[in-house]
Design an enzyme around this catalytic site. Structure first.
Site, PDB file in Angstrom:
ATOM      1  N   GLU A  20       0.839  -1.209   0.000  1.00  0.00           N
ATOM      2  CA  GLU A  20       0.000   0.000   0.000  1.00  0.00           C
ATOM      3  C   GLU A  20       0.870   1.254   0.000  1.00  0.00           C
ATOM      4  O   GLU A  20       0.802   2.066   0.912  1.00  0.00           O
ATOM      5  CB  GLU A  20      -0.884   0.009   1.263  1.00  0.00           C
ATOM      6  CG  GLU A  20      -1.744  -1.216   1.457  1.00  0.00           C
ATOM      7  CD  GLU A  20      -2.327  -1.315   2.880  1.00  0.00           C
ATOM      8  OE1 GLU A  20      -1.966  -0.493   3.747  1.00  0.00           O
ATOM      9  OE2 GLU A  20      -3.136  -2.224   3.104  1.00  0.00           O
ATOM     10  N   PRO A  21       1.721   1.433  -1.014  1.00  0.00           N
ATOM     11  CA  PRO A  21       2.575   2.628  -1.002  1.00  0.00           C
ATOM     12  C   PRO A  21       1.787   3.893  -1.338  1.00  0.00           C
ATOM     13  O   PRO A  21       0.907   3.875  -2.192  1.00  0.00           O
ATOM     14  CB  PRO A  21       3.606   2.337  -2.099  1.00  0.00           C
ATOM     15  CG  PRO A  21       2.938   1.372  -3.026  1.00  0.00           C
ATOM     16  CD  PRO A  21       1.919   0.604  -2.214  1.00  0.00           C
ATOM     17  N   GLY A  22       2.098   4.965  -0.657  1.00  0.00           N
ATOM     18  CA  GLY A  22       1.481   6.255  -0.947  1.00  0.00           C
ATOM     19  C   GLY A  22       2.569   7.245  -1.324  1.00  0.00           C
ATOM     20  O   GLY A  22       2.836   7.504  -2.491  1.00  0.00           O
ATOM     21  N   ARG A  23       3.244   7.758  -0.299  1.00  0.00           N
ATOM     22  CA  ARG A  23       4.278   8.782  -0.503  1.00  0.00           C
ATOM     23  C   ARG A  23       5.299   8.394  -1.572  1.00  0.00           C
ATOM     24  O   ARG A  23       5.665   9.225  -2.408  1.00  0.00           O
ATOM     25  CB  ARG A  23       5.015   8.989   0.837  1.00  0.00           C
ATOM     26  CG  ARG A  23       5.994  10.148   0.832  1.00  0.00           C
ATOM     27  CD  ARG A  23       6.848  10.120   2.117  1.00  0.00           C
ATOM     28  NE  ARG A  23       6.058   9.989   3.316  1.00  0.00           N
ATOM     29  CZ  ARG A  23       5.542  11.004   4.012  1.00  0.00           C
ATOM     30  NH1 ARG A  23       5.775  12.243   3.621  1.00  0.00           N
ATOM     31  NH2 ARG A  23       4.834  10.773   5.085  1.00  0.00           N
ATOM     32  N   ARG A  35       2.911  20.164   5.797  1.00  0.00           N
ATOM     33  CA  ARG A  35       3.849  19.244   6.450  1.00  0.00           C
ATOM     34  C   ARG A  35       4.850  19.928   7.381  1.00  0.00           C
ATOM     35  O   ARG A  35       5.128  19.414   8.467  1.00  0.00           O
ATOM     36  CB  ARG A  35       4.566  18.370   5.416  1.00  0.00           C
ATOM     37  CG  ARG A  35       3.592  17.513   4.580  1.00  0.00           C
ATOM     38  CD  ARG A  35       4.311  16.606   3.598  1.00  0.00           C
ATOM     39  NE  ARG A  35       5.231  15.720   4.266  1.00  0.00           N
ATOM     40  CZ  ARG A  35       6.532  15.907   4.341  1.00  0.00           C
ATOM     41  NH1 ARG A  35       7.096  16.925   3.721  1.00  0.00           N
ATOM     42  NH2 ARG A  35       7.277  15.081   5.022  1.00  0.00           N
ATOM     43  N   TYR A  61       4.665  18.405  11.018  1.00  0.00           N
ATOM     44  CA  TYR A  61       5.733  17.475  11.428  1.00  0.00           C
ATOM     45  C   TYR A  61       7.107  18.140  11.423  1.00  0.00           C
ATOM     46  O   TYR A  61       8.113  17.447  11.437  1.00  0.00           O
ATOM     47  CB  TYR A  61       5.837  16.291  10.453  1.00  0.00           C
ATOM     48  CG  TYR A  61       4.561  15.711   9.920  1.00  0.00           C
ATOM     49  CD1 TYR A  61       3.625  15.120  10.769  1.00  0.00           C
ATOM     50  CD2 TYR A  61       4.312  15.702   8.550  1.00  0.00           C
ATOM     51  CE1 TYR A  61       2.474  14.546  10.250  1.00  0.00           C
ATOM     52  CE2 TYR A  61       3.163  15.129   8.023  1.00  0.00           C
ATOM     53  CZ  TYR A  61       2.242  14.556   8.885  1.00  0.00           C
ATOM     54  OH  TYR A  61       1.112  13.984   8.368  1.00  0.00           O
ATOM     55  N   CYS A 103      -1.997  33.656   9.318  1.00  0.00           N
ATOM     56  CA  CYS A 103      -1.759  34.284  10.616  1.00  0.00           C
ATOM     57  C   CYS A 103      -1.470  33.253  11.702  1.00  0.00           C
ATOM     58  O   CYS A 103      -2.282  33.045  12.609  1.00  0.00           O
ATOM     59  CB  CYS A 103      -2.958  35.151  10.976  1.00  0.00           C
ATOM     60  SG  CYS A 103      -3.308  36.338   9.677  1.00  0.00           S
ATOM     61  N   GLU A 104      -0.354  32.562  11.563  1.00  0.00           N
ATOM     62  CA  GLU A 104       0.134  31.591  12.553  1.00  0.00           C
ATOM     63  C   GLU A 104       1.654  31.609  12.455  1.00  0.00           C
ATOM     64  O   GLU A 104       2.192  31.600  11.349  1.00  0.00           O
ATOM     65  CB  GLU A 104      -0.290  30.152  12.177  1.00  0.00           C
ATOM     66  CG  GLU A 104      -1.757  29.905  12.035  1.00  0.00           C
ATOM     67  CD  GLU A 104      -2.400  29.382  13.307  1.00  0.00           C
ATOM     68  OE1 GLU A 104      -1.664  29.057  14.278  1.00  0.00           O
ATOM     69  OE2 GLU A 104      -3.637  29.316  13.331  1.00  0.00           O
ATOM     70  N   TYR A 131       0.852  14.193   0.560  1.00  0.00           N
ATOM     71  CA  TYR A 131       0.433  14.809   1.820  1.00  0.00           C
ATOM     72  C   TYR A 131       0.552  16.332   1.794  1.00  0.00           C
ATOM     73  O   TYR A 131       0.905  16.954   2.795  1.00  0.00           O
ATOM     74  CB  TYR A 131       1.208  14.196   3.008  1.00  0.00           C
ATOM     75  CG  TYR A 131       1.031  12.695   3.085  1.00  0.00           C
ATOM     76  CD1 TYR A 131      -0.182  12.154   3.491  1.00  0.00           C
ATOM     77  CD2 TYR A 131       2.049  11.825   2.700  1.00  0.00           C
ATOM     78  CE1 TYR A 131      -0.374  10.776   3.523  1.00  0.00           C
ATOM     79  CE2 TYR A 131       1.862  10.450   2.736  1.00  0.00           C
ATOM     80  CZ  TYR A 131       0.645   9.935   3.148  1.00  0.00           C
ATOM     81  OH  TYR A 131       0.455   8.579   3.172  1.00  0.00           O
TER      82      TYR A 131
HETATM   83  C1  LIG Z   1      -1.008   6.107   5.115  1.00  0.00           C
HETATM   84  C2  LIG Z   1      -1.112   4.648   4.898  1.00  0.00           C
HETATM   85  C3  LIG Z   1      -0.396   4.027   3.876  1.00  0.00           C
HETATM   86  C4  LIG Z   1       0.581   4.782   2.995  1.00  0.00           C
HETATM   87  O1  LIG Z   1       1.662   5.283   3.691  1.00  0.00           O
HETATM   88  P1  LIG Z   1       2.871   5.984   2.902  1.00  0.00           P
HETATM   89  O2  LIG Z   1       3.840   6.329   3.953  1.00  0.00           O
HETATM   90  O3  LIG Z   1       2.317   7.160   2.221  1.00  0.00           O
HETATM   91  O4  LIG Z   1       3.389   4.964   1.927  1.00  0.00           O
HETATM   92  C5  LIG Z   1      -0.581   2.684   3.665  1.00  0.00           C
HETATM   93  N1  LIG Z   1      -1.417   1.956   4.445  1.00  0.00           N
HETATM   94  C6  LIG Z   1      -2.111   2.513   5.448  1.00  0.00           C
HETATM   95  C7  LIG Z   1      -3.008   1.676   6.261  1.00  0.00           C
HETATM   96  C8  LIG Z   1      -1.982   3.872   5.706  1.00  0.00           C
HETATM   97  O5  LIG Z   1      -2.665   4.420   6.712  1.00  0.00           O
END
Ligand SMILES: *Cc1c(COP(=O)(O)O)cnc(C)c1O
Length: 427
Positions: free
Chosen positions: A284-287, A323, A327, A356-357, A384
């Site tokens: 499940e890659p996102g970033r 971000r 973070y 304004c922060e 993100y």
């Molecule tokens: C956010 C998330 C991801 C993706 O994370 P990345 O760091 O963006 O790869 C995959 N699985 C679950 C359950 C998440 O909450």
């Protein structure tokens, strides 16, 4: 000079003195569409995806893009067309994924707080798997499935209690986190779920955190998951798939995360050694699929010299690029013009937005030679950023452009003030 070494973004480079993404100059895009403007390289997204595809060559694997990283429809469309499934965390994301052409059977539904309505909607479209995060959710999902005359395919998210060594807000696989089921409750939870008529167990999953730059936490989590998988199967419960979540980091500021194919060469060897290498595998890659593909172009509004700090005030802010505020994250910031414009002296600036922060900063202590009116590129802004953007300070969310070679597609118009007030009513 290319800046690929700076931010690991091979499709972003200087040509004829101007920063380009693929065959398009950012300056021309900023002139046409205004700023702040998110620009994405399709080639960069597909290159990131191909590292996973290479890593899984010859295996039974499904890449489910974790769309919370960037859920703009045209971004989802790129991944759907490339054969990806999706990892979703809400029915809003489900609707977006389907609108972009996702196949429901290739969608997994994660998240600790799924509502009954969200469960029903996902069951109705025939979602591939619910990644269940608590014992209470198991009972509710069973009830919802029975009432809808369906059987819910489930995987249980285990919390392997490993430290991904990333920012605490994006660590998710430690005992103190809200995610997943504790390692020592896992077998009992599987046995309970197996006895419920509305559920069908299809897998096991973990997701230990985000922006992980080291192989070790993955290796450790895989080892623990395989221990559990063996125990679950020994108890007579079959697991069709193993899901390893996402979390692989990118290069924001000189980090050196493993490439997806290199990471998976190691993890697959580990799976092979324990006889799980031919199982169906999900990630499940996102970033790591979108992060370096995106840039936020912003205009310098004012230079404000100070006693302790010089400020470079730009038209992008924490509502566009959250971000750093969330973070204390780092984004590289570079000028669009390769050489310093006439009359601009290099100076040390905090790059800040108009919100304004005091938390509204984009970058601290950056050496820049700029004048008001110049454009800057905030790099590694594909993940993100836009998906977390808000209308705080009643700022319209930015426009987005997807670049494909020399073509630039406007994939989201800038919010108008009408857009912002659409759902509001005077009392
Ligand atoms: C956010 C998330 C991801 C993706 O994370 P990345 O760091 O963006 O790869 C995959 N699985 C679950 C359950 C998440 O909450």
């Amino acid at each position: 000079m290319t800046i690929s070494t700076l931010a690991g973004a091979p499709h972003i480079h200087y040509a004829n003195g101007q920063l380009h993404v693929e065959g398009c100059a950012f300056e021309a895009l900023a002139q046409e569409h205004g700023t702040p403007l998110f620009v994405y390289s399709k080639a960069s997204m597909l290159a990131a995806l191909s590292a996973y595809q290479r890593g899984f060559a010859g295996r039974n694997a499904q890449i489910c893009y974790a769309m919370k990283a960037n859920s703009s429809l045209a971004i989802l469309q790129v991944f759907a067309r490339a054969g990806c499934g999706f990892d979703i965390v809400s029915s809003g994301e489900l609707a977006r994924a389907l609108a972009a052409g996702a196949r429901p059977a290739q969608i997994v539904f994660s998240g600790v707080g799924k509502t009954r309505r969200e469960m029903r909607e996902a069951l109705e479209v025939g979602i591939g798997c619910f990644n269940v995060e608590s014992e209470a959710e198991i009972d509710v999902l069973n009830e919802v499935a029975l009432a809808a005359d369906r059987v819910a395919p489930i995987s249980i998210r285990v919390n392997p209690n490993v430290d991904p060594k990333t920012h605490p807000y994006i660590s998710t696989g430690l005992k103190g986190n809200k995610f997943g089921i504790a390692h020592d409750r896992t077998l009992a939870t599987y046995q309970r779920a197996a006895a419920l008529p509305g559920l069908h167990i299809v897998g096991i999953d973990f997701h230990i955190g985000s922006q992980i730059t080291d192989e070790a936490p993955y290796r450790e989590a895989v080892e623990r998951m395989l221990d559990l998988a063996q125990a679950i199967e020994a108890a007579g419960i079959a697991l069709e798939h193993l899901d390893f979540g996402g979390g692989l980091g990118i290069n924001y500021n000189g980090e050196t995360p493993p490439e997806a194919d290199a990471l998976w060469a190691t993890l697959l060897a580990q799976l092979d050694a324990r006889g799980f290498g031919q199982r169906k595998l999900l990630v499940e890659p996102g970033r790591s699929l979108v992060g370096t593909a995106g840039v936020c172009v912003t205009e310098v509004l004012y230079l404000k010299p100070g006693e302790q700090k010089n400020f470079c005030i730009v038209d992008a802010a924490m509502n566009d690029l959250p971000r750093p505020a969330l973070y204390q994250a780092f984004h590289a910031i570079v000028p669009l013009a390769q050489s310093a414009p006439a009359g601009a002296q290099p100076a040390l600036y905090d790059v800040v937005g108009p919100v304004c922060e005091s938390g509204d900063w984009i970058g601290r202590d950056r050496t820049l030679a700029v004048r008001a009116g110049d454009h800057l590129a905030v790099l590694s802004a594909g993940a993100y950023c836009m998906s977390m953007a808000s209308n705080y300070n009643s700022r319209g969310r930015a426009a987005e452009v997807l670049v494909e070679g020399t073509q630039a597609h406007l994939i989201r118009s800038r919010d108008s003030i009408t857009d912002q007030m659409r759902n509001e009513h005077l009392a």
